[in-house]
Design a protein around this motif. Structure first.
Motif, mmCIF file in Angstrom:
data_model
loop_
_atom_site.group_PDB
_atom_site.id
_atom_site.type_symbol
_atom_site.label_atom_id
_atom_site.label_comp_id
_atom_site.label_asym_id
_atom_site.label_seq_id
_atom_site.Cartn_x
_atom_site.Cartn_y
_atom_site.Cartn_z
ATOM 1 N N ARG A 18 0.791 -1.049 -0.011
ATOM 2 C CA ARG A 18 -0.217 0.041 -0.082
ATOM 3 C C ARG A 18 1.037 1.109 0.012
ATOM 4 N NH1 ARG A 18 -2.075 3.418 3.905
ATOM 5 N NH2 ARG A 18 -3.940 4.387 3.301
ATOM 6 N N ASP A 19 1.704 1.544 0.891
ATOM 7 C CA ASP A 19 2.688 2.537 0.779
ATOM 8 C C ASP A 19 3.514 2.689 -0.425
ATOM 9 O OD1 ASP A 19 1.652 3.074 3.555
ATOM 10 O OD2 ASP A 19 3.394 1.736 4.474
ATOM 11 N N ILE A 20 3.942 1.478 -1.061
ATOM 12 C CA ILE A 20 4.739 1.809 -2.211
ATOM 13 C C ILE A 20 3.745 2.337 -3.284
ATOM 14 C CG2 ILE A 20 5.723 0.479 -3.970
ATOM 15 C CD1 ILE A 20 6.664 -1.533 -2.068
ATOM 16 N N LEU A 21 2.491 1.965 -3.216
ATOM 17 C CA LEU A 21 1.563 2.467 -4.443
ATOM 18 C C LEU A 21 1.481 4.044 -4.434
ATOM 19 C CD1 LEU A 21 -1.310 -0.229 -4.103
ATOM 20 C CD2 LEU A 21 0.538 -0.024 -5.859
ATOM 21 N N GLN A 22 1.648 4.658 -3.263
ATOM 22 C CA GLN A 22 1.605 6.188 -3.037
ATOM 23 C C GLN A 22 2.860 6.749 -3.288
ATOM 24 O OE1 GLN A 22 -1.526 6.867 0.296
ATOM 25 N NE2 GLN A 22 -0.670 4.976 1.143
ATOM 26 N N ILE A 23 3.729 6.244 -4.031
ATOM 27 C CA ILE A 23 4.979 6.980 -4.057
ATOM 28 C C ILE A 23 4.568 8.051 -5.032
ATOM 29 C CG2 ILE A 23 7.385 6.676 -5.223
ATOM 30 C CD1 ILE A 23 7.598 4.097 -4.177
ATOM 31 N N GLN A 24 5.218 9.463 -4.902
ATOM 32 C CA GLN A 24 4.903 10.597 -5.552
ATOM 33 C C GLN A 24 5.337 10.342 -7.159
ATOM 34 O OE1 GLN A 24 5.726 14.041 -3.902
ATOM 35 N NE2 GLN A 24 4.921 15.611 -5.537
ATOM 36 N N ASP A 25 4.458 10.738 -7.992
ATOM 37 C CA ASP A 25 4.766 10.753 -9.344
ATOM 38 C C ASP A 25 5.375 9.296 -9.983
ATOM 39 O OD1 ASP A 25 4.589 13.618 -9.697
ATOM 40 O OD2 ASP A 25 6.733 13.872 -8.940
ATOM 41 N N VAL A 26 4.763 8.363 -9.486
ATOM 42 C CA VAL A 26 4.854 6.919 -10.001
ATOM 43 C C VAL A 26 3.493 6.248 -9.820
ATOM 44 C CG1 VAL A 26 6.038 4.757 -9.485
ATOM 45 C CG2 VAL A 26 7.104 6.658 -8.756
ATOM 46 N N TYR A 27 3.235 5.891 -11.203
ATOM 47 C CA TYR A 27 1.830 5.299 -11.267
ATOM 48 C C TYR A 27 1.987 3.797 -11.613
ATOM 49 C CZ TYR A 27 0.808 10.304 -11.785
ATOM 50 O OH TYR A 27 0.669 11.795 -11.604
ATOM 51 N N PHE A 28 0.834 3.159 -11.194
ATOM 52 C CA PHE A 28 0.943 1.794 -11.433
ATOM 53 C C PHE A 28 -0.379 1.306 -12.189
ATOM 54 C CE2 PHE A 28 3.338 2.513 -7.672
ATOM 55 C CZ PHE A 28 4.380 1.573 -7.646
ATOM 56 N N LEU A 29 -0.267 0.352 -13.210
ATOM 57 C CA LEU A 29 -1.520 -0.170 -13.732
ATOM 58 C C LEU A 29 -1.619 -1.514 -13.574
ATOM 59 C CD1 LEU A 29 -3.688 0.422 -15.913
ATOM 60 C CD2 LEU A 29 -1.783 -0.231 -17.692
ATOM 61 N N PHE A 30 -2.678 -1.940 -12.972
ATOM 62 C CA PHE A 30 -2.895 -3.319 -12.568
ATOM 63 C C PHE A 30 -3.928 -3.968 -13.480
ATOM 64 C CE2 PHE A 30 -1.290 -1.571 -8.649
ATOM 65 C CZ PHE A 30 -0.449 -2.298 -8.340
ATOM 66 N N LEU A 31 -3.627 -5.088 -14.101
ATOM 67 C CA LEU A 31 -4.555 -6.008 -14.918
ATOM 68 C C LEU A 31 -5.119 -7.245 -14.091
ATOM 69 C CD1 LEU A 31 -2.322 -5.776 -18.088
ATOM 70 C CD2 LEU A 31 -4.075 -4.202 -17.717
ATOM 71 N N GLY A 32 -6.437 -7.193 -14.399
ATOM 72 C CA GLY A 32 -6.971 -8.512 -13.871
ATOM 73 C C GLY A 32 -8.404 -8.844 -14.509
ATOM 74 N N PRO A 33 -9.042 -9.828 -14.015
ATOM 75 C CA PRO A 33 -10.433 -10.213 -14.486
ATOM 76 C C PRO A 33 -11.333 -9.238 -14.091
ATOM 77 C CG PRO A 33 -10.041 -11.634 -12.603
ATOM 78 C CD PRO A 33 -8.687 -10.848 -12.769
ATOM 79 N N ARG A 34 -12.693 -9.204 -14.772
ATOM 80 C CA ARG A 34 -13.659 -8.453 -14.313
ATOM 81 C C ARG A 34 -13.953 -8.134 -12.955
ATOM 82 N NH1 ARG A 34 -17.054 -6.270 -18.631
ATOM 83 N NH2 ARG A 34 -16.338 -7.007 -20.729
ATOM 84 N N ASN A 35 -13.950 -9.232 -12.047
ATOM 85 C CA ASN A 35 -14.270 -9.088 -10.717
ATOM 86 C C ASN A 35 -13.006 -8.515 -9.905
ATOM 87 O OD1 ASN A 35 -12.682 -11.535 -11.241
ATOM 88 N ND2 ASN A 35 -14.022 -12.663 -9.689
ATOM 89 N N PHE A 36 -11.857 -8.304 -10.473
ATOM 90 C CA PHE A 36 -10.908 -7.821 -9.795
ATOM 91 C C PHE A 36 -10.963 -6.692 -8.742
ATOM 92 C CE2 PHE A 36 -6.764 -5.338 -9.522
ATOM 93 C CZ PHE A 36 -6.059 -6.524 -8.876
ATOM 94 N N PHE A 37 -11.733 -5.658 -9.407
ATOM 95 C CA PHE A 37 -11.756 -4.342 -8.446
ATOM 96 C C PHE A 37 -13.089 -4.566 -7.339
ATOM 97 C CE2 PHE A 37 -13.304 -0.045 -7.354
ATOM 98 C CZ PHE A 37 -12.225 0.536 -7.357
#
Length: 243
Positions: A18-37
């Motif tokens: 979770r903390d890594i995902l909030q690094i400033q100016d860094v964007y992440f794209l996660f791919l998954g099935p339709r029910n992922f979110f």
């Protein structure tokens, strides 16, 4: 994600990073099935808060788009000294695999690779649907024999399952005169554990079983074998009549 254990692992993973995902100016794209979110991200408030609330839904490529991409790949892989390439498979093979895997490109390409791995690299013409399905079904059957080590009795039960869309353990017990406890533990369990069969539906309290998507080509293997045998028999009959 096919079960609760797998979902739990993914949820724990997102909590850890979770903390890594909030690094400033860094964007992440996660791919998954339709029910992922819905099943993973939305279940954890701490994780959900750092994601956009509306996921981007990407629909599968169409059949014609996949065949067009396949042709473009062939062009890119063509040697410079070759004037024209020979398609390894007919477009109808891609269409059949598209229907089987509901447009999942990775699964389609994996199946095509399994087909071509059993062929000479010097094809003179594209493989037909019957030829391709025979090869893919054979690859799946050989895979089972190598990995699961079925006995002859277990193979007989599996062949029967292959020819049915779905069937209950009770029906197998009645047809083959087996104890129902043996059917569950000795015949069905190794096939379930190897991902060959899965529960398709439950009528009342009775579960009905059938082949998983990866092993449905076994049906085409049996059908292709029957068709080839019939053609051989027809030709044999013609030769006999001519004598």
């Amino acid at each position: 994600m096919s079960n609760d254990k797998e979902k739990r692992k993914v949820i724990d993973f997102f909590n850890e990073i979770r903390d890594i995902l909030q690094i400033q100016d860094v964007y992440f794209l996660f791919l998954g099935p339709r029910n992922f979110f819905k099943d993973i991200i939305s279940t954890q408030k701490r994780v959900k808060g750092i994601f956009y609330q509306i996921p981007l839904i990407v629909n599968p490529l169409s059949k014609t788009e996949i065949t067009a991409a396949f042709k473009e790949r062939m062009k890119l892989l063509k040697s410079n000294d070759v004037s024209e390439y020979i398609k390894p498979i007919e477009d109808e093979v891609v269409f059949r695999l598209y229907d089987l895997y509901k447009g999942d490109l990775r699964s389609i390409m994996s199946a095509i690779r399994a087909i071509l791995n059993q062929c000479s690299d010097k094809l003179t013409k594209p493989l037909s649907v019957d030829e391709s399905m025979l090869l893919l079904g054979k690859e799946r059957w050989d895979k089972i024999i190598m990995a699961v080590k079925l006995t002859e009795e277990q193979k007989i039960i599996l062949r029967y399952l292959i020819e049915k869309d779905k069937i209950s353990q009770r029906e197998i017990a009645d047809i083959f005169k087996k104890a129902r406890t043996n059917v569950s533990g000795y015949y069905f369990k190794p096939l379930r554990d190897a991902g060959i069969i899965e529960e398709k539906e439950k009528i009342g309290k009775v579960p009905y079983w059938g082949l998983t998507a990866d092993y449905i080509p076994l049906k085409w293997y049996i059908e292709s074998q029957k068709k080839i045998r019939q053609e051989i028999n027809n030709k044999s009959g013609e030769l006999t009549l001519g004598i």
